[in-house]
Design a protein around this motif. Structure first.
Motif, PDB file in Angstrom:
ATOM      1  N   THR A   1      33.529  38.854  47.635  1.00 25.95           N
ATOM      2  CA  THR A   1      32.711  37.750  47.134  1.00 25.95           C
ATOM      3  C   THR A   1      31.748  38.295  46.078  1.00 25.95           C
ATOM      4  O   THR A   1      31.644  39.510  45.909  1.00 25.95           O
ATOM      5  CB  THR A   1      31.917  37.072  48.270  1.00 25.95           C
TER       6      THR A   1
ATOM      7  N   ILE B   1      34.058  40.077  41.349  1.00 24.53           N
ATOM      8  CA  ILE B   1      34.774  39.902  42.623  1.00 24.53           C
ATOM      9  C   ILE B   1      35.989  40.813  42.793  1.00 24.53           C
ATOM     10  O   ILE B   1      36.469  40.989  43.908  1.00 24.53           O
ATOM     11  CB  ILE B   1      35.226  38.437  42.803  1.00 24.53           C
TER      12      ILE B   1
ATOM     13  N   TRP C   1      36.725  30.949  46.568  1.00 27.06           N
ATOM     14  CA  TRP C   1      35.349  31.436  46.596  1.00 27.06           C
ATOM     15  C   TRP C   1      34.416  30.229  46.540  1.00 27.06           C
ATOM     16  O   TRP C   1      34.690  29.263  45.822  1.00 27.06           O
ATOM     17  CB  TRP C   1      35.052  32.337  45.405  1.00 27.06           C
TER      18      TRP C   1
END
Length: 525
Positions: free
Chosen positions: A89, A356, A425
């Motif tokens: 993340t 990410i 996400w």
């Protein structure tokens, strides 16, 4: 004569009985060895970018790969498998909660970094009000407000006989909550882990404290015997990790070591063992410090691998290497912002690839092909079911719904291509700095296509990652069909996990789902 015959047959019977017992014993010993649980090391680096290594994860070696010196990552890559499209993340705590729970951040709702109980550490932009996200982190109990109740990965491993060892950064839950202490999450041993996401200092001469601050909440706990000594934090954590592992080995117990370095997070303090080398190469002083942090981290990896070889347990020890988010680039670095992860765009805090996409390596002796590479997609929540499968743990029960998918088939060389799988996400928060891909957003990647939906203005970015890894050309308003297709996929997913969205300050209305925006309705015509 009959008497001798009688004794002869008796001797034969005893002989064959002993042979049978010996064979049975050997078979049982072999059977036991064949099913012995492997030792597992998860080597987690903080804020390490895809390019922060001499191991190339792209189709070609870049200038960054030539700058940094990570011979032990090279060694690990040569002995295992390199993942070129591994994802976490944009910031640390959501990644760590996904890792320990197997949940996607949209579901567990720990969507930003945590620290003080009941406090969101970053104010929202004036245009948005953040949702009531789980700012107290992941917890082993349902009694803590604004948190997610989970069955933690270390607890499941501990229940099946593993010695579970936590070393370094924890950052699973806020100060004053149970999970501020990793021991509440199933770890038998905690070395240096608490609620803070960075150390006060990397220097033993500073006692790992920020001497300029009156607050003690950044101080790394439990390392008092090193206070005042001329030793670097990365080295201390490595020494303590090896000592803890050695005790488990001597007890003949399988171990799970979560080697979670504070490096290479701020404060960017030079590791004196390596900093001068990079200054001599002409690096910006800040970048020389950063490079020295990376090389110190790499030495830690090498020291652990050397220990496994020395103890004769390397062939029964799995090593997984991962970072919790992309490399820092928006603040605190030397040189031009948002360029430290090129060819990837942006860095930590962004849903662009620089924020990410992570350097990931796995060595599974006897299973992974040496010096192999996969382009298959994996995401941080996949580590949860994968590690449990590696440990021969099945039919386990969890309080939470696990979103992750095991990547053991990839490691076993089954040619499993996961690139048709959708990755998601969700970051309905404010990180603080600004830059490409930074801000409250929801994102999906499916195949070569990636769609980002920005909450503040309901705008979209669409990139073909295969053709445009640097995310330079937004195709959202040229390729209407793909934008609409992915917006619907993203909207359906967010609704399915009951994801939270911010509200607009002026109206109080919630940010609409990506497939319910006026922009999308126009594109769909």
């Amino acid at each position: 004569m009959k008497i001798y015959s009688k004794y002869f047959y008796l001797i034969l019977v005893l002989l064959f009985t002993n042979i049978f017992i010996a064979c049975k014993s050997s078979f049982n010993k072999f059977k036991k060895t064949a099913t012995t649980q492997p030792n597992i090391i998860l080597f987690m680096v903080d804020d390490m970018g895809w390019q922060d290594t001499s191991v190339p994860f792209w189709k070609e070696k870049t200038n960054f790969n030539k700058t940094y010196h990570t011979p032990n990552m090279e060694r690990l890559a040569s002995e295992g498998m390199k993942f070129t499209q591994a994802y976490a993340t944009p910031v640390c705590t959501p990644t760590r909660v996904s890792l320990i729970s197997g949940m996607n951040a949209a579901r567990h709702r720990v969507t930003n970094w945590t620290f003080k109980r009941g406090v969101s550490m970053v104010a929202p932009p004036k245009e948005l009000q953040m949702p009531l996200w789980n700012l107290n982190g992941a917890q082993p109990t349902d009694t803590i407000e604004r948190s997610v109740h989970i069955t933690p990965l270390p607890q499941l491993l501990k229940n099946k006989g593993y010695k579970t060892i936590h070393v370094g950064k924890a950052h699973f839950g806020a100060i004053g909550t149970p999970s501020a202490n990793p021991l509440t999450l199933g770890f038998d041993i905690n070395i240096g882990g608490h609620a803070a996401g960075q150390p006060g200092s990397y220097y033993g001469t500073d006692s790992f404290k920020n001497k300029r601050s009156k607050e003690k909440i950044w101080d790394v706990p439990g390392l008092e015997k090193y206070h005042g000594k001329d030793i670097f934090l990365t080295e201390v954590l490595t020494i303590e990790a090896i000592n803890a592992v050695d005790k488990a080995v001597n007890q003949k117990k399988p171990f799970y070591l979560y080697m979670s370095h504070y490096a290479v997070h701020t404060p960017l303090q030079g590791d004196p063992r390596y900093e001068s080398k990079y200054l001599a190469q002409g690096l910006h002083p800040t970048e020389a410090k950063y490079a020295s942090l990376i090389e110190g981290m790499d030495k830690s990896l090498g020291d652990l691998m050397d220990y496994l070889d020395k103890k004769g347990i390397a062939n029964n020890t799995i090593i997984l290497f991962m970072s919790d988010n992309g490399g820092l680039s928006a603040v605190a670095r030397g040189g031009t912002k948002h360029t430290h992860n090129k060819p990837l765009s942006s860095g930590k805090g962004a849903v662009h690839e620089g924020g990410i996409r992570e350097p990931m390596l796995v060595k599974w002796p006897g299973v992974t092909k040496e010096n192999s590479t996969t382009n298959s997609f994996v995401i941080i929540e996949d580590f949860f079911p994968t590690i449990l499968e590696m440990a021969h743990i099945s039919n386990y029960q969890t309080i939470q719904k696990v979103d992750g998918q095991s990547f053991t088939p990839i490691l076993k060389g089954n040619n499993l291509n996961t690139n048709s799988r959708a990755l998601f996400w969700h970051y309905p928060n404010n990180w603080g700095p600004t830059g490409p891909g930074i801000g409250a957003s929801s994102t999906v990647r499916k195949g070569n296509w990636k769609l980002i939906y920005y909450h503040i203005n309901q705008q979209f970015e669409l990139f073909n990652i295969k053709n445009d890894i640097g995310e330079t050309t937004n195709l959202a308003y040229k390729n209407n069909r793909k934008t609409v297709e992915l917006a619907k996929l993203l909207g359906n997913y967010l609704r399915s996990v009951n994801a939270q969205t911010p509200s607009y300050t002026k109206t109080g209305n919630k940010v609409p789902w990506p497939d319910n925006t006026i922009v999308l309705q126009k594109l769909n015509k």
